[in-house]
Write a protein that holds these residues in place. Structure first.
Motif, PDB file in Angstrom:
ATOM      1  N   SER A  42      38.774  17.336  26.905  1.00 55.17           N
ATOM      2  CA  SER A  42      39.450  16.050  27.159  1.00 55.17           C
ATOM      3  C   SER A  42      40.635  16.177  28.112  1.00 55.17           C
ATOM      4  CB  SER A  42      39.899  15.403  25.845  1.00 55.17           C
ATOM      5  OG  SER A  42      38.781  15.187  25.007  1.00 55.17           O
ATOM      6  N   ARG A  43      40.725  17.268  28.835  1.00 54.56           N
ATOM      7  CA  ARG A  43      41.800  17.459  29.814  1.00 54.56           C
ATOM      8  C   ARG A  43      41.236  17.250  31.213  1.00 54.56           C
ATOM      9  NH1 ARG A  43      46.336  20.010  27.242  1.00 54.56           N
ATOM     10  NH2 ARG A  43      47.417  19.041  28.990  1.00 54.56           N
ATOM     11  N   ARG A  44      42.035  16.679  32.107  1.00 55.04           N
ATOM     12  CA  ARG A  44      41.669  16.508  33.510  1.00 55.04           C
ATOM     13  C   ARG A  44      42.112  17.764  34.247  1.00 55.04           C
ATOM     14  NH1 ARG A  44      43.743  13.769  38.206  1.00 55.04           N
ATOM     15  NH2 ARG A  44      42.002  12.820  39.320  1.00 55.04           N
ATOM     16  N   VAL A  45      41.182  18.416  34.953  1.00 57.75           N
ATOM     17  CA  VAL A  45      41.469  19.694  35.609  1.00 57.75           C
ATOM     18  C   VAL A  45      40.774  19.783  36.964  1.00 57.75           C
ATOM     19  CG1 VAL A  45      41.723  20.925  33.402  1.00 57.75           C
ATOM     20  CG2 VAL A  45      39.514  20.919  34.570  1.00 57.75           C
ATOM     21  N   ALA A  80      35.991  19.339  29.730  1.00 57.96           N
ATOM     22  CA  ALA A  80      37.032  18.908  30.667  1.00 57.96           C
ATOM     23  C   ALA A  80      36.501  17.847  31.629  1.00 57.96           C
ATOM     24  CB  ALA A  80      37.546  20.104  31.469  1.00 57.96           C
ATOM     25  N   ASP A  81      37.404  17.061  32.158  1.00 56.17           N
ATOM     26  CA  ASP A  81      37.113  16.103  33.224  1.00 56.17           C
ATOM     27  C   ASP A  81      37.481  16.804  34.526  1.00 56.17           C
ATOM     28  OD1 ASP A  81      36.821  13.937  34.942  1.00 56.17           O
ATOM     29  OD2 ASP A  81      38.676  12.972  34.277  1.00 56.17           O
ATOM     30  N   TRP A  82      36.508  17.436  35.194  1.00 58.97           N
ATOM     31  CA  TRP A  82      36.756  18.210  36.409  1.00 58.97           C
ATOM     32  C   TRP A  82      36.758  17.307  37.625  1.00 58.97           C
ATOM     33  CZ3 TRP A  82      34.618  19.268  41.144  1.00 58.97           C
ATOM     34  CH2 TRP A  82      35.132  20.364  41.832  1.00 58.97           C
ATOM     35  N   ASP A  99      47.934  17.333  34.210  1.00 61.68           N
ATOM     36  CA  ASP A  99      47.449  16.601  33.040  1.00 61.68           C
ATOM     37  C   ASP A  99      48.529  16.675  31.960  1.00 61.68           C
ATOM     38  OD1 ASP A  99      44.677  15.640  31.556  1.00 61.68           O
ATOM     39  OD2 ASP A  99      46.023  16.724  30.218  1.00 61.68           O
ATOM     40  N   ARG A 100      49.124  15.517  31.692  1.00 64.32           N
ATOM     41  CA  ARG A 100      50.155  15.441  30.648  1.00 64.32           C
ATOM     42  C   ARG A 100      49.599  14.609  29.498  1.00 64.32           C
ATOM     43  NH1 ARG A 100      53.167  14.341  35.332  1.00 64.32           N
ATOM     44  NH2 ARG A 100      54.700  15.957  35.781  1.00 64.32           N
ATOM     45  N   GLY A 101      49.972  14.985  28.319  1.00 60.81           N
ATOM     46  CA  GLY A 101      49.596  14.207  27.161  1.00 60.81           C
ATOM     47  C   GLY A 101      50.729  14.277  26.161  1.00 60.81           C
ATOM     48  N   THR A 119      51.517  20.428  28.987  1.00 63.37           N
ATOM     49  CA  THR A 119      51.183  19.954  30.320  1.00 63.37           C
ATOM     50  C   THR A 119      50.347  21.053  30.960  1.00 63.37           C
ATOM     51  OG1 THR A 119      53.189  18.643  30.538  1.00 63.37           O
ATOM     52  CG2 THR A 119      52.109  19.318  32.578  1.00 63.37           C
ATOM     53  N   VAL A 151      46.150  18.985  40.033  1.00 61.39           N
ATOM     54  CA  VAL A 151      45.999  18.058  38.915  1.00 61.39           C
ATOM     55  C   VAL A 151      47.050  18.417  37.880  1.00 61.39           C
ATOM     56  CG1 VAL A 151      44.507  17.274  37.038  1.00 61.39           C
ATOM     57  CG2 VAL A 151      43.527  17.715  39.290  1.00 61.39           C
TER      58      VAL A 151
END
Length: 184
Positions: free
Chosen positions: A126-129, A144-146, A154-156, A161, A152
């Motif tokens: 579920s992380r954007r990378v 991952a969302d590649w 990705d903060r949540g 981070t 990129v």
């Protein structure tokens, strides 16, 4: 550029196969911002970097992955090189060390092939990378969302981070972003 005065940043690498520029450029950026980089590896002694496939310089290891954790550092940098993360992902101590930063919600920066270690640590779901393009399928299979972008971030809320970049050409943006992120 933000100040890293008093901040200790771990650079996790294998005994050999590190892409030299992906180690030395972020290292210089941390030092220039006043931070204290430390080279962490799976073995004591020295590590061997490479310029693509050609052997390059050696660097002294400061600490061994089995003897440290995220509690000892303010952030983690994972340099690339094909062999480097491929070795790290097979070493339980290295994988546990990388995962400890996610467990502690501390920032992590990974470039090129380095996200392979994060796939093994099961922290990209579920992380954007982004990464070197050949890792796209591995990262997507790990949840991952590649994307194919220079940088990129990705903060949540309540999670680490995660900063990722694709290749050495992305180092200027990668280095600036990791110093800014590690300063907070």
């Amino acid at each position: 550029m933000a100040a890293l005065t008093g901040r200790k940043i771990a650079f996790l690498v294998a005994p050999e196969g590190i892409e030299q520029v992906e180690l030395t450029e972020p290292w210089k950026s941390v030092e220039q911002a006043g931070g204290q980089p430390e080279l962490v590896s799976t073995e004591e002694g020295e590590v061997r970097a490479f310029n693509h496939l050609d052997p390059a310089d050696t660097f002294p290891v400061d600490r061994v992955a089995d003897a440290v954790s995220a509690a000892d550092y303010d952030g983690l940098v994972l340099p690339g090189g094909v062999a480097n993360p491929d070795f790290l992902r097979t070493d339980p101590g290295a994988v546990a060390f990388a995962k400890s930063f996610f467990d502690a919600a501390k920032p992590v920066a990974a470039i090129c092939h380095a996200p392979w270690t994060l796939v093994e640590a099961d922290v990209v779901r579920s992380r954007r990378v982004t990464s070197w393009p050949s890792l796209r399928t591995d990262l997507r299979n790990a949840g991952a969302d590649w994307v194919d972008e220079q940088l990129v971030v990705d903060r949540g809320e309540g999670v680490s981070t995660l900063l990722t970049s694709r290749k050495p050409d992305d180092l200027p943006a990668f280095c600036e972003a990791l110093v800014d992120e590690f300063a907070h």
